[in-house]
Scaffold this active site. Structure first.
Site, PDB file in Angstrom:
ATOM      1  N   GLU A   5      -7.487  10.530   3.746  1.00  0.00           N
ATOM      2  CA  GLU A   5      -7.796   9.672   4.897  1.00  0.00           C
ATOM      3  C   GLU A   5      -6.845   8.497   5.041  1.00  0.00           C
ATOM      4  O   GLU A   5      -6.578   8.048   6.166  1.00  0.00           O
ATOM      5  CB  GLU A   5      -9.245   9.165   4.815  1.00  0.00           C
ATOM      6  CG  GLU A   5     -10.305  10.226   5.032  1.00  0.00           C
ATOM      7  CD  GLU A   5     -10.703  10.969   3.773  1.00  0.00           C
ATOM      8  OE1 GLU A   5     -11.648  11.778   3.819  1.00  0.00           O
ATOM      9  OE2 GLU A   5     -10.053  10.738   2.717  1.00  0.00           O
ATOM     10  N   GLU A  28      11.336  -7.834  -9.408  1.00  0.00           N
ATOM     11  CA  GLU A  28      10.516  -9.051  -9.447  1.00  0.00           C
ATOM     12  C   GLU A  28      10.333  -9.540 -10.874  1.00  0.00           C
ATOM     13  O   GLU A  28      10.419 -10.742 -11.151  1.00  0.00           O
ATOM     14  CB  GLU A  28       9.158  -8.778  -8.801  1.00  0.00           C
ATOM     15  CG  GLU A  28       9.230  -8.583  -7.297  1.00  0.00           C
ATOM     16  CD  GLU A  28       7.874  -8.375  -6.661  1.00  0.00           C
ATOM     17  OE1 GLU A  28       7.711  -8.698  -5.482  1.00  0.00           O
ATOM     18  OE2 GLU A  28       6.954  -7.889  -7.361  1.00  0.00           O
ATOM     19  N   PHE A  68     -27.694  10.537   0.452  1.00  0.00           N
ATOM     20  CA  PHE A  68     -26.414  10.941  -0.120  1.00  0.00           C
ATOM     21  C   PHE A  68     -25.259  10.421   0.732  1.00  0.00           C
ATOM     22  O   PHE A  68     -25.195  10.680   1.929  1.00  0.00           O
ATOM     23  CB  PHE A  68     -26.375  12.463  -0.223  1.00  0.00           C
ATOM     24  CG  PHE A  68     -25.063  13.032  -0.696  1.00  0.00           C
ATOM     25  CD1 PHE A  68     -24.636  12.858  -2.001  1.00  0.00           C
ATOM     26  CD2 PHE A  68     -24.246  13.751   0.173  1.00  0.00           C
ATOM     27  CE1 PHE A  68     -23.435  13.389  -2.443  1.00  0.00           C
ATOM     28  CE2 PHE A  68     -23.045  14.286  -0.245  1.00  0.00           C
ATOM     29  CZ  PHE A  68     -22.638  14.101  -1.558  1.00  0.00           C
ATOM     30  N   GLN A  69     -24.360   9.687   0.128  1.00  0.00           N
ATOM     31  CA  GLN A  69     -23.160   9.096   0.747  1.00  0.00           C
ATOM     32  C   GLN A  69     -23.483   8.046   1.804  1.00  0.00           C
ATOM     33  O   GLN A  69     -22.581   7.584   2.514  1.00  0.00           O
ATOM     34  CB  GLN A  69     -22.236  10.174   1.333  1.00  0.00           C
ATOM     35  CG  GLN A  69     -21.531  11.000   0.272  1.00  0.00           C
ATOM     36  CD  GLN A  69     -20.420  11.876   0.831  1.00  0.00           C
ATOM     37  OE1 GLN A  69     -20.477  12.294   1.982  1.00  0.00           O
ATOM     38  NE2 GLN A  69     -19.414  12.166   0.016  1.00  0.00           N
ATOM     39  N   VAL A  72       7.647   1.709   1.237  1.00  0.00           N
ATOM     40  CA  VAL A  72       7.738   0.403   0.587  1.00  0.00           C
ATOM     41  C   VAL A  72       8.396   0.542  -0.781  1.00  0.00           C
ATOM     42  O   VAL A  72       8.124   1.480  -1.523  1.00  0.00           O
ATOM     43  CB  VAL A  72       6.333  -0.222   0.469  1.00  0.00           C
ATOM     44  CG1 VAL A  72       6.350  -1.475  -0.396  1.00  0.00           C
ATOM     45  CG2 VAL A  72       5.783  -0.539   1.856  1.00  0.00           C
ATOM     46  N   PHE A 103      11.381  -1.927  -7.409  1.00  0.00           N
ATOM     47  CA  PHE A 103      11.132  -3.173  -6.683  1.00  0.00           C
ATOM     48  C   PHE A 103      10.371  -4.158  -7.558  1.00  0.00           C
ATOM     49  O   PHE A 103      10.693  -5.347  -7.614  1.00  0.00           O
ATOM     50  CB  PHE A 103      10.348  -2.874  -5.403  1.00  0.00           C
ATOM     51  CG  PHE A 103      10.356  -4.007  -4.420  1.00  0.00           C
ATOM     52  CD1 PHE A 103      11.363  -4.115  -3.467  1.00  0.00           C
ATOM     53  CD2 PHE A 103       9.353  -4.973  -4.422  1.00  0.00           C
ATOM     54  CE1 PHE A 103      11.372  -5.154  -2.540  1.00  0.00           C
ATOM     55  CE2 PHE A 103       9.356  -6.016  -3.510  1.00  0.00           C
ATOM     56  CZ  PHE A 103      10.366  -6.109  -2.564  1.00  0.00           C
ATOM     57  N   ILE A 104       9.376  -3.660  -8.273  1.00  0.00           N
ATOM     58  CA  ILE A 104       8.593  -4.529  -9.159  1.00  0.00           C
ATOM     59  C   ILE A 104       9.425  -4.917 -10.384  1.00  0.00           C
ATOM     60  O   ILE A 104       9.325  -6.033 -10.895  1.00  0.00           O
ATOM     61  CB  ILE A 104       7.287  -3.847  -9.592  1.00  0.00           C
ATOM     62  CG1 ILE A 104       6.525  -3.353  -8.358  1.00  0.00           C
ATOM     63  CG2 ILE A 104       6.422  -4.798 -10.399  1.00  0.00           C
ATOM     64  CD1 ILE A 104       6.231  -4.430  -7.332  1.00  0.00           C
ATOM     65  N   ARG A 133      14.369 -11.825   0.151  1.00  0.00           N
ATOM     66  CA  ARG A 133      14.730 -10.924  -0.934  1.00  0.00           C
ATOM     67  C   ARG A 133      15.413  -9.655  -0.425  1.00  0.00           C
ATOM     68  O   ARG A 133      16.462  -9.267  -0.931  1.00  0.00           O
ATOM     69  CB  ARG A 133      13.488 -10.537  -1.737  1.00  0.00           C
ATOM     70  CG  ARG A 133      13.856  -9.639  -2.918  1.00  0.00           C
ATOM     71  CD  ARG A 133      12.688  -9.286  -3.782  1.00  0.00           C
ATOM     72  NE  ARG A 133      13.127  -8.388  -4.832  1.00  0.00           N
ATOM     73  CZ  ARG A 133      12.322  -7.661  -5.590  1.00  0.00           C
ATOM     74  NH1 ARG A 133      11.024  -7.742  -5.413  1.00  0.00           N
ATOM     75  NH2 ARG A 133      12.807  -6.866  -6.510  1.00  0.00           N
TER      76      ARG A 133
END
Length: 606
Positions: free
Chosen positions: A55, A479, A117-118, A390, A475-476, A261
């Site tokens: 989803e 950082e 249920f749900q 990303v 990318f991290i 950046r």
């Protein structure tokens, strides 16, 4: 009274969507959304159901459709887990301010409030993400509520959520018109225009400034050429918001690229020395930190009063459409004398462009992102559409991709959620079936949504999928390189994405050296021209692009002083403090020059 035919309420709801021009609805089946699925079957000649495999992909695709076309995107999910999975894509739409409708399943109304249920209270969950959030209270009201939801999504440029008890969608209601769609909604909304007095004050502040800079946002839209005229006339360099890429000719000498950046060196340097920053039509989320580097006068021009002062306090705020403001400024201004500051900025940018070209032209066996983008540029058609996921590929896209004003591109800009590349490409290809479409992602991002590569196969969507993998979250890692901490938690297990893609039915190839790269891209072109999606799995090196955010730029004693952040590579087993020359050399930038070099050359006084 004339007899009226009856129709399931969910079918009446879909007719409302059709009246607003909705062509595609993204979703995944679930028990509590079956009445909507039945309606999609009934209306399959008029509206297209796109079965995604998660989803969040459906919601991200709906958001991408809205970003690319300006028209509302529609996604659905079942009660409980389906509803929760939608949230990632809905927040992307909220942050990037585009109209999206989420249809959310709920258990039959007779089972609500029984801990069925749900079943859970979904309206509170969507309260923050939405501009409209309603649970349908009767079958007869279902199409009306959806009609109002669409109005709200367009009016507020955001997410509208409609929660539908499943049995209501099956209930028969009169088959009459429920929508209030009208061609009048297609008209562009009237835009605010700056007054002559406001433009005069703007020009007076520009005349007083020694180092003015225009920070351009996506609000400039079709006014890029006019902005270039103003830049030349007033001798003001331009710096781009990321989302403004493509609106202003990348080849214009005064276009310094993006700041912060995902940036060019000149953009950060010039911004750090400006005494007047003019933000036009932008939403620079990093302003609170980037603009805090030094004091300057600040003018902000925006057509939305909520944006004025949102990220930085303006000395002068102007409520106006960006392009119309530029046109009035052109009409009311006189040509400025040649500016040594403008010349220095242009020279600094030329030095940067030479560096970028050097990186792209290198032919080492170990593949770099620049070499990948060199091939993307080679095979790209003039009106190609890019869905950029990303990660480091955003930096590479800003630096290496040859944008033009015919091209379109989509990213998760302000929410910045990984996994947006595949859904964005699916939406783009459905919207523009005759255009060349790319999905560009890193290994971390593609791993989140790669199940939906099979959606490309199912619907025969000839998309060029490019995945770059270097075994970590680059990318991290970048950082963490800028922080006083060791690297941690970043290693990724290598995957053979080409083999995985082939298992899903895509044509695919794996590339690990430069010699193989051109042929792989040629294969991709041939495959999509034959109507098949293609994936190129590219093993790249982990060499980081020049981290311009590690440059510390200050004015001291009338000179620009540039140093390297003391946190650069701190606690990485390397305690040295890097000189500027050493820093440049790490990234093959021996020919790069500090800004003061060009200030000296053009005699810029601070």
């Amino acid at each position: 009274m004339k007899a009226v035919n009856k129709v399931p309420a969910a079918v009446a709801m879909l007719k409302v969507l059709e009246a607003y021009g909705v062509k595609d609805v993204y979703g995944y089946p679930g028990g509590s959304i079956n009445s909507t699925l039945h309606a999609l079957d009934v209306e399959k000649e008029n509206i297209n159901y796109v079965q995604i495999r998660h989803e969040q992909v459906g919601a991200l695709a709906a958001a991408a459709h809205a970003k690319l076309t300006g028209h509302i995107g529609v996604a659905f999910g079942s009660a409980g887990p389906g509803a929760v999975n939608l949230l990632n894509g809905l927040y992307d739409a909220k942050e990037d301010k585009v109209p999206v409708l989420a249809l959310v399943g709920q258990v039959p109304h007779t089972n609500m409030n029984y801990d069925y249920f749900q079943e859970f209270p979904e309206v509170p969950m969507f309260e923050d993400v939405s501009v409209y959030d309603r649970v349908v209270m009767s079958p007869e009201s279902l199409p009306h509520v959806v009609d109002q939801a669409i109005h709200a999504a367009y009016a507020h440029k955001g997410v509208a959520v409609v929660v539908i008890p499943n049995d209501f969608g099956f209930a028969e209601i009169p088959d009459v018109r429920y929508d209030s769609a009208s061609a009048t909604y297609e008209k562009p909304a009237p835009q605010p225009v700056a007054t002559d007095a406001e433009v005069a004050q703007f020009l007076a502040m520009v005349k007083e400034a020694k180092r003015p800079v225009i920070h351009v946002g996506r609000g400039i839209k079709a006014g890029g050429d006019k902005l270039i005229e103003l830049s030349k006339k007033l001798q003001i360099p331009l710096i781009m918001d990321g989302l403004a890429q493509g609106y202003v000719d990348k080849g214009y000498e005064g276009n310094l690229g993006t700041a912060n950046r995902a940036a060019s060196k000149p953009a950060d340097e010039i911004l750090a020395t400006a005494d007047l920053v003019i933000a036009i039509g932008g939403d620079f989320a990093f302003a609170h930190s980037v603009y805090a580097s030094h004091d300057f006068k600040y003018i902000q021009v925006d057509n939305n009063t909520i944006q004025l002062g949102r990220h930085h306090t303006p000395d002068f705020a102007i409520w106006s459409d960006a392009t119309q403001f530029v046109e009035k400024a052109l009409d009311q201004s006189e040509p400025a004398p040649e500016s040594s500051f403008f010349k220095a900025a242009v020279a600094d940018m030329q030095n940067w462009k030479e560096y970028i070209q050097k990186i792209m032209d290198s032919e080492a066996d170990s593949l770099s992102p620049a070499q990948v983008y060199q091939q993307i540029n080679r095979i790209s058609e003039p009106d190609a559409v890019y869905s950029v996921d990303v990660g480091d590929n955003i930096i590479s896209t800003f630096r290496y991709l040859n944008f033009n004003d015919q091209m379109k591109w989509v990213i998760s800009a302000l929410f910045a959620t990984m996994g947006s590349g595949v859904p964005g490409a699916i939406a783009a290809k459905l919207d523009e079936p005759d255009k060349q479409v790319f999905n560009i992602a890193g290994d971390g991002a593609l791993s989140m949504v790669m199940q939906d590569l099979v959606t490309e196969v199912k619907y025969q969507l000839p998309i060029i999928n490019i995945v770059t993998q270097n075994g970590d979250l680059s990318f991290i890692k970048g950082e963490q390189e800028d922080l006083a901490m060791p690297y941690f938690g970043l290693d990724l297990q290598s995957q053979d994405f080409a083999m995985i893609a082939k298992g899903m039915g895509l044509d695919a190839v794996r590339v690990s050296n430069y010699a193989e790269l051109p042929a792989a891209f040629d294969q991709a072109v041939a495959a999509v021209k034959a109507g098949r999606p293609f994936l190129i799995d590219i093993i790249i090196n982990d060499k980081r692009a020049l981290p311009v955010e590690d440059l510390v730029v200050k004015i001291e004693d009338g000179k620009v002083v540039e140093t390297v952040s003391p946190n650069f590579r701190k606690d990485k087993g390397d305690q040295q403090q890097y000189s500027l020359a050493d820093f440049f050399a790490i990234y093959d930038g021996e020919d790069l020059r500090p800004l003061q070099h060009y200030f000296d050359e053009y005699q810029v006084e601070l």
